[in-house]
Design a protein around this motif. Sequence first.
Motif, PDB file in Angstrom:
ATOM      1  N   LYS A  16       0.817  -1.219   0.000  1.00  0.00           N
ATOM      2  CA  LYS A  16       0.000   0.000   0.000  1.00  0.00           C
ATOM      3  C   LYS A  16       0.848   1.265   0.000  1.00  0.00           C
ATOM      4  O   LYS A  16       0.374   2.330  -0.396  1.00  0.00           O
ATOM      5  CB  LYS A  16      -0.909   0.035   1.235  1.00  0.00           C
ATOM      6  N   GLU A  61       0.878   5.003  -5.923  1.00  0.00           N
ATOM      7  CA  GLU A  61      -0.452   4.609  -6.395  1.00  0.00           C
ATOM      8  C   GLU A  61      -0.545   4.568  -7.913  1.00  0.00           C
ATOM      9  O   GLU A  61      -1.281   3.757  -8.471  1.00  0.00           O
ATOM     10  CB  GLU A  61      -1.515   5.546  -5.833  1.00  0.00           C
ATOM     11  N   HIS A  62       0.205   5.427  -8.599  1.00  0.00           N
ATOM     12  CA  HIS A  62       0.134   5.411 -10.062  1.00  0.00           C
ATOM     13  C   HIS A  62       0.647   4.083 -10.636  1.00  0.00           C
ATOM     14  O   HIS A  62       0.331   3.742 -11.769  1.00  0.00           O
ATOM     15  CB  HIS A  62       0.882   6.613 -10.675  1.00  0.00           C
ATOM     16  N   THR A  72       0.524   0.951  -8.510  1.00  0.00           N
ATOM     17  CA  THR A  72      -0.331  -0.106  -7.953  1.00  0.00           C
ATOM     18  C   THR A  72      -1.749  -0.059  -8.508  1.00  0.00           C
ATOM     19  O   THR A  72      -2.416  -1.091  -8.558  1.00  0.00           O
ATOM     20  CB  THR A  72      -0.373  -0.041  -6.414  1.00  0.00           C
ATOM     21  N   SER A  73      -2.190   1.100  -8.942  1.00  0.00           N
ATOM     22  CA  SER A  73      -3.552   1.192  -9.482  1.00  0.00           C
ATOM     23  C   SER A  73      -3.701   0.447 -10.804  1.00  0.00           C
ATOM     24  O   SER A  73      -4.810   0.133 -11.226  1.00  0.00           O
ATOM     25  CB  SER A  73      -3.969   2.654  -9.656  1.00  0.00           C
ATOM     26  N   HIS A  74      -2.590   0.140 -11.452  1.00  0.00           N
ATOM     27  CA  HIS A  74      -2.614  -0.612 -12.710  1.00  0.00           C
ATOM     28  C   HIS A  74      -2.185  -2.067 -12.518  1.00  0.00           C
ATOM     29  O   HIS A  74      -1.880  -2.765 -13.483  1.00  0.00           O
ATOM     30  CB  HIS A  74      -1.704   0.053 -13.748  1.00  0.00           C
ATOM     31  N   CYS A  75      -2.150  -2.501 -11.267  1.00  0.00           N
ATOM     32  CA  CYS A  75      -1.741  -3.857 -10.929  1.00  0.00           C
ATOM     33  C   CYS A  75      -2.884  -4.561 -10.203  1.00  0.00           C
ATOM     34  O   CYS A  75      -3.431  -4.033  -9.242  1.00  0.00           O
ATOM     35  CB  CYS A  75      -0.500  -3.817 -10.035  1.00  0.00           C
ATOM     36  N   CYS A  76      -3.257  -5.726 -10.687  1.00  0.00           N
ATOM     37  CA  CYS A  76      -4.300  -6.529 -10.035  1.00  0.00           C
ATOM     38  C   CYS A  76      -3.633  -7.524  -9.100  1.00  0.00           C
ATOM     39  O   CYS A  76      -2.803  -8.319  -9.530  1.00  0.00           O
ATOM     40  CB  CYS A  76      -5.126  -7.288 -11.070  1.00  0.00           C
ATOM     41  N   GLU A 109      -7.219  -3.698  -2.068  1.00  0.00           N
ATOM     42  CA  GLU A 109      -6.078  -4.076  -2.911  1.00  0.00           C
ATOM     43  C   GLU A 109      -6.250  -5.454  -3.536  1.00  0.00           C
ATOM     44  O   GLU A 109      -5.643  -5.741  -4.565  1.00  0.00           O
ATOM     45  CB  GLU A 109      -4.775  -4.065  -2.090  1.00  0.00           C
ATOM     46  N   LYS A 122      -8.193  -8.156  -5.523  1.00  0.00           N
ATOM     47  CA  LYS A 122      -9.297  -8.285  -6.481  1.00  0.00           C
ATOM     48  C   LYS A 122     -10.139  -9.519  -6.217  1.00  0.00           C
ATOM     49  O   LYS A 122     -11.348  -9.498  -6.367  1.00  0.00           O
ATOM     50  CB  LYS A 122      -8.762  -8.334  -7.922  1.00  0.00           C
TER      51      LYS A 122
END
Length: 134
Positions: free
Chosen positions: A80, A84-85, A87-91, A112, A114
């Motif tokens: 966390k 964020e730029h 991790t926001s594109h990582c599942c 975080e 999915k």
Amino acid sequence: MKTIKKVMLIDDDQINNFVCENIIKNENFAEQVVSFEWAEDALSYLQDQAQKPDQAFPELIFLDINMPGMDGWQFIKEYKKLPEHLTSHCCLFMLSSAVDRKDIITAKNMLEVKEFFSKPLSSEILNIIKEEYI
């Protein structure tokens, strides 16, 4: 469906990582698979990737819960803190043999995470991910 460039496996079971890598490669699910037996090493790798804009941050992570040293929950706490730029594109998916209902509920309630999948990784799981998350 877009092509996954990089998948990360984090599991202390070397054989499980080997099997997962082979399934991912045989299904042409990702161009690259990186695996770690220690969550601390995986976290260091991600921190290093975050510092290098020319390096591809994983688009998908399979994370085990029960591992020696840093467990899956501790990993997420540190994850966390990454930019964020990225991790926001990582599942992030939990892939565990844990059968404790509390672990499953906890995972499903974390933003975080999915989805929670039970081991072993399979073609069916990869198809679910393709249909619902990619």
